[in-house]
Enzyme design. Sequence first.
Site, PDB file in Angstrom:
ATOM      1  N   HIS A 267       0.824  -1.209   0.000  1.00 51.56           N
ATOM      2  CA  HIS A 267       0.000   0.000   0.000  1.00 51.56           C
ATOM      3  C   HIS A 267       0.858   1.259   0.000  1.00 51.56           C
ATOM      4  O   HIS A 267       2.039   1.236   0.389  1.00 51.56           O
ATOM      5  CB  HIS A 267      -0.931   0.016   1.220  1.00 51.56           C
ATOM      6  CG  HIS A 267      -0.185   0.075   2.523  1.00 51.56           C
ATOM      7  ND1 HIS A 267       0.337   1.255   3.027  1.00 51.56           N
ATOM      8  CD2 HIS A 267       0.151  -0.896   3.405  1.00 51.56           C
ATOM      9  CE1 HIS A 267       0.956   1.005   4.169  1.00 51.56           C
ATOM     10  NE2 HIS A 267       0.855  -0.295   4.422  1.00 51.56           N
TER      11      HIS A 267
ATOM     12  N   GLU B 152      -2.488  -6.745   7.301  1.00 47.29           N
ATOM     13  CA  GLU B 152      -1.178  -6.632   7.939  1.00 47.29           C
ATOM     14  C   GLU B 152      -1.082  -7.497   9.191  1.00 47.29           C
ATOM     15  O   GLU B 152      -2.094  -7.849   9.813  1.00 47.29           O
ATOM     16  CB  GLU B 152      -0.894  -5.167   8.293  1.00 47.29           C
ATOM     17  CG  GLU B 152       0.457  -4.897   8.939  1.00 47.29           C
ATOM     18  CD  GLU B 152       1.667  -5.353   8.126  1.00 47.29           C
ATOM     19  OE1 GLU B 152       1.855  -6.582   7.953  1.00 47.29           O
ATOM     20  OE2 GLU B 152       2.443  -4.490   7.680  1.00 47.29           O
TER      21      GLU B 152
END
Length: 194
Positions: A9, A83
């Site tokens: 990201h 994550e």
Amino acid sequence: MTLLTLVRHGQTDWNLERRIQGSTDIPLNATGRADALAAAAILAGTTHDLIYSSPLVRAHETARIIAGELGLPEPQTVRGVREREFGVGEGMLVADYIAEYGDWHAGVPGAETMDEVCERALDELEGIVRDARRRSSPRAESIVVVSHGGVIRALLLHASGGTLPREGDVLGNGSVHRFVAEPGSLRLLDPVPA
């Protein structure tokens, strides 16, 4: 055989501050949106069929930007590439985390191990390949997955037999990592980008 391109990201304010995000849902900043556009420019030279992303807003917004630039359908959200959970370490400055726990692999209360992250990410990637084959005609052969540094690091370690990323290698925001998925295996195509 399916080409899986994992993208980290774009930048967030917590990345800029060197603060551990983990599962904390922090949005992209302006630089992060530019990182997503830069990743899309790298990906524009090849064909991609579908795009998937972590449910965390920083990854999903990155995926939406990439999808818009590449003319792909709306990204599908999948939990297994979110994550790493950092437990009590979430929100800490990296320097404070290292000072308190010693390294990234320490037994931090409430944190996932890298092996746990790798296992759930591998399971999710297998599911993505199956889902893409069901949803796409002709069969999807190139899939973009927008994820996070900890997940990509775990997959690189797995696919390289523990040789990559090397100590000190940084997986930059918006970095692109190409793998080939075949039944029961994940193979790295490119070295870690600088």
